[in-house]
Design an enzyme around this catalytic site. Sequence first.
Site, PDB file in Angstrom:
ATOM      1  N   TYR A  67      75.027  -3.861 -44.974  1.00  0.00           N
ATOM      2  CA  TYR A  67      76.000  -3.797 -46.081  1.00  0.00           C
ATOM      3  C   TYR A  67      76.991  -4.953 -46.019  1.00  0.00           C
ATOM      4  CZ  TYR A  67      79.842  -1.852 -48.928  1.00  0.00           C
ATOM      5  OH  TYR A  67      80.829  -1.649 -49.866  1.00  0.00           O
TER       6      TYR A  67
HETATM    7  N1  LIG Z   1      83.797   3.710 -51.970  1.00  0.00           N
HETATM    8  C1  LIG Z   1      84.246   2.871 -51.030  1.00  0.00           C
HETATM    9  O1  LIG Z   1      84.817   3.295 -49.979  1.00  0.00           O
HETATM   10  C2  LIG Z   1      84.122   1.378 -51.214  1.00  0.00           C
HETATM   11  C3  LIG Z   1      84.849   0.532 -50.348  1.00  0.00           C
HETATM   12  C4  LIG Z   1      84.731  -0.844 -50.496  1.00  0.00           C
HETATM   13  C5  LIG Z   1      83.921  -1.359 -51.495  1.00  0.00           C
HETATM   14  N2  LIG Z   1      83.227  -0.513 -52.318  1.00  0.00           N
HETATM   15  C6  LIG Z   1      82.381  -1.097 -53.349  1.00  0.00           C
HETATM   16  O2  LIG Z   1      82.811  -0.613 -54.597  1.00  0.00           O
HETATM   17  C7  LIG Z   1      81.733  -0.690 -55.530  1.00  0.00           C
HETATM   18  C8  LIG Z   1      81.655   0.597 -56.355  1.00  0.00           C
HETATM   19  O3  LIG Z   1      81.276   1.661 -55.513  1.00  0.00           O
HETATM   20  P1  LIG Z   1      81.816   3.159 -55.687  1.00  0.00           P
HETATM   21  O4  LIG Z   1      82.525   3.481 -54.430  1.00  0.00           O
HETATM   22  O5  LIG Z   1      82.523   3.323 -56.981  1.00  0.00           O
HETATM   23  O6  LIG Z   1      80.461   3.993 -55.633  1.00  0.00           O
HETATM   24  P2  LIG Z   1      79.539   4.604 -56.795  1.00  0.00           P
HETATM   25  O7  LIG Z   1      80.297   5.593 -57.590  1.00  0.00           O
HETATM   26  O8  LIG Z   1      78.314   5.047 -56.082  1.00  0.00           O
HETATM   27  O9  LIG Z   1      79.213   3.356 -57.724  1.00  0.00           O
HETATM   28  C9  LIG Z   1      78.131   2.492 -57.529  1.00  0.00           C
HETATM   29  C10 LIG Z   1      77.755   1.952 -58.884  1.00  0.00           C
HETATM   30  O10 LIG Z   1      76.729   0.959 -58.722  1.00  0.00           O
HETATM   31  C11 LIG Z   1      75.732   1.206 -59.681  1.00  0.00           C
HETATM   32  N3  LIG Z   1      74.445   0.734 -59.214  1.00  0.00           N
HETATM   33  C12 LIG Z   1      73.832   1.040 -58.049  1.00  0.00           C
HETATM   34  N4  LIG Z   1      72.628   0.464 -57.987  1.00  0.00           N
HETATM   35  C13 LIG Z   1      72.464  -0.208 -59.161  1.00  0.00           C
HETATM   36  C14 LIG Z   1      71.402  -0.994 -59.702  1.00  0.00           C
HETATM   37  N5  LIG Z   1      70.265  -1.210 -59.022  1.00  0.00           N
HETATM   38  N6  LIG Z   1      71.587  -1.549 -60.927  1.00  0.00           N
HETATM   39  C15 LIG Z   1      72.722  -1.335 -61.613  1.00  0.00           C
HETATM   40  N7  LIG Z   1      73.759  -0.608 -61.154  1.00  0.00           N
HETATM   41  C16 LIG Z   1      73.626  -0.051 -59.934  1.00  0.00           C
HETATM   42  C17 LIG Z   1      75.712   2.727 -59.860  1.00  0.00           C
HETATM   43  O11 LIG Z   1      75.210   3.070 -61.149  1.00  0.00           O
HETATM   44  P3  LIG Z   1      73.753   3.694 -61.445  1.00  0.00           P
HETATM   45  O12 LIG Z   1      73.404   4.580 -60.288  1.00  0.00           O
HETATM   46  O13 LIG Z   1      73.939   4.415 -62.744  1.00  0.00           O
HETATM   47  O14 LIG Z   1      72.865   2.500 -61.570  1.00  0.00           O
HETATM   48  C18 LIG Z   1      77.198   3.046 -59.783  1.00  0.00           C
HETATM   49  O15 LIG Z   1      77.790   2.947 -61.055  1.00  0.00           O
HETATM   50  C19 LIG Z   1      80.487  -0.989 -54.700  1.00  0.00           C
HETATM   51  O16 LIG Z   1      80.140  -2.346 -54.819  1.00  0.00           O
HETATM   52  C20 LIG Z   1      80.927  -0.691 -53.281  1.00  0.00           C
HETATM   53  O17 LIG Z   1      80.198  -1.428 -52.336  1.00  0.00           O
HETATM   54  C21 LIG Z   1      83.312   0.845 -52.204  1.00  0.00           C
END
Ligand SMILES: NC(=O)c1ccc[n+]([C@@H]2O[C@H](COP(=O)([O-])OP(=O)(O)OC[C@H]3O[C@@H](n4cnc5c(N)ncnc54)[C@H](OP(=O)(O)O)[C@@H]3O)[C@@H](O)[C@H]2O)c1
Length: 293
Positions: free
Chosen positions: A180
């Site tokens: 990651y």
């Molecule tokens: N949550 C944390 O603690 C955290 C911390 C640091 C950074 N982040 C980053 O924040 C971002 C958002 O994550 P989140 O925490 O909000 O989790 P999340 O709710 O699981 O969101 C992930 C998003 O990515 C989309 N996605 C996944 N695979 C995809 C694909 N192949 N094509 C198009 N869209 C895709 C999903 O939509 P679909 O499934 O509908 O495609 C979903 O909308 C990510 O980049 C994550 O690495 C999160």
Amino acid sequence: MTDLLQTPRAWLRRHVVGRVRSLPSPVAGKVVMITGASSGIGEATARAVAERGGTVLLVARRADELARVSDAITAAGGTAYAYVCDLTDPDAVDALVAEVLASHRAVDMLVNNDGRSIRRSLELSYDRMHDFERTMAINYFGPVRLILGLLPAMRGQRFGHVVNIVTWGVQIKAPRFTAYIASKTALDTFSRIAGREAYADNVTFTNLRLSLVRTDMITATEAYDRAPAKSPEQAAALVLRALEDRPLTISTAVGSLAEVLNLVAPRLMDAVASASSGRFPDSPAARGGSKPG
Ligand SMILES: NC(=O)c1ccc[n+]([C@@H]2O[C@H](COP(=O)([O-])OP(=O)(O)OC[C@H]3O[C@@H](n4cnc5c(N)ncnc54)[C@H](OP(=O)(O)O)[C@@H]3O)[C@@H](O)[C@H]2O)c1
């Protein structure tokens, strides 16, 4: 002070002009593409940008969830368009770029928020090369392909801003996150260099190095159940700040401290990370292979 060094305009807006509450947000009237907008941080960001008058282009795979977010924004008086796209499919990304440019001429701001996290030790990964390939596919190659597709129009209109939702892990380099964090670091570094090339065309990049946010992404990791975490709305407020002020990076104090310590005392940090990682073992999901967080 860091803001002043990074972007004098951002500093002025925040400390002087920004005090005048009636001024419109810099995202008002802009076309803002947000990937991963079907849930979590992307959904909250889309709502926040639309509330401030931006036209949001929502991208993700789940059509029903995209329609839910788009309908809610429209019902609240905003403007949203939904695009179903698997960002790991190069042909689908090229088709998305062509469709969006035909309809909107250019995307003014892009938020690369789509992503997938994997928390699994190397010990459990010796036969799992696909973990490294799939994190690169969604966290690096997808966003890079999108940037390459949208950048010419941004440079042509001499305005554009790209926000990458990366992680404080880029600075901390936490054990069990090789796949990651390496993929997010690749995007962080790509954008730092792309920002230098596009600077003269007024196209800028922000790497937002987020700490833990309570979304679907972290549910598989039990160790996070009681850990302090931001809400998706708090994270979206940071994304909005990145769009409005266009700083180079937004980091947490812990992330910045770890970055400095990793530079000045790397072996000490190895020892500390090694000792502390034993207290947070692989989750049952990581051991069993189902949707690790
Ligand atoms: N949550 C944390 O603690 C955290 C911390 C640091 C950074 N982040 C980053 O924040 C971002 C958002 O994550 P989140 O925490 O909000 O989790 P999340 O709710 O699981 O969101 C992930 C998003 O990515 C989309 N996605 C996944 N695979 C995809 C694909 N192949 N094509 C198009 N869209 C895709 C999903 O939509 P679909 O499934 O509908 O495609 C979903 O909308 C990510 O980049 C994550 O690495 C999160």
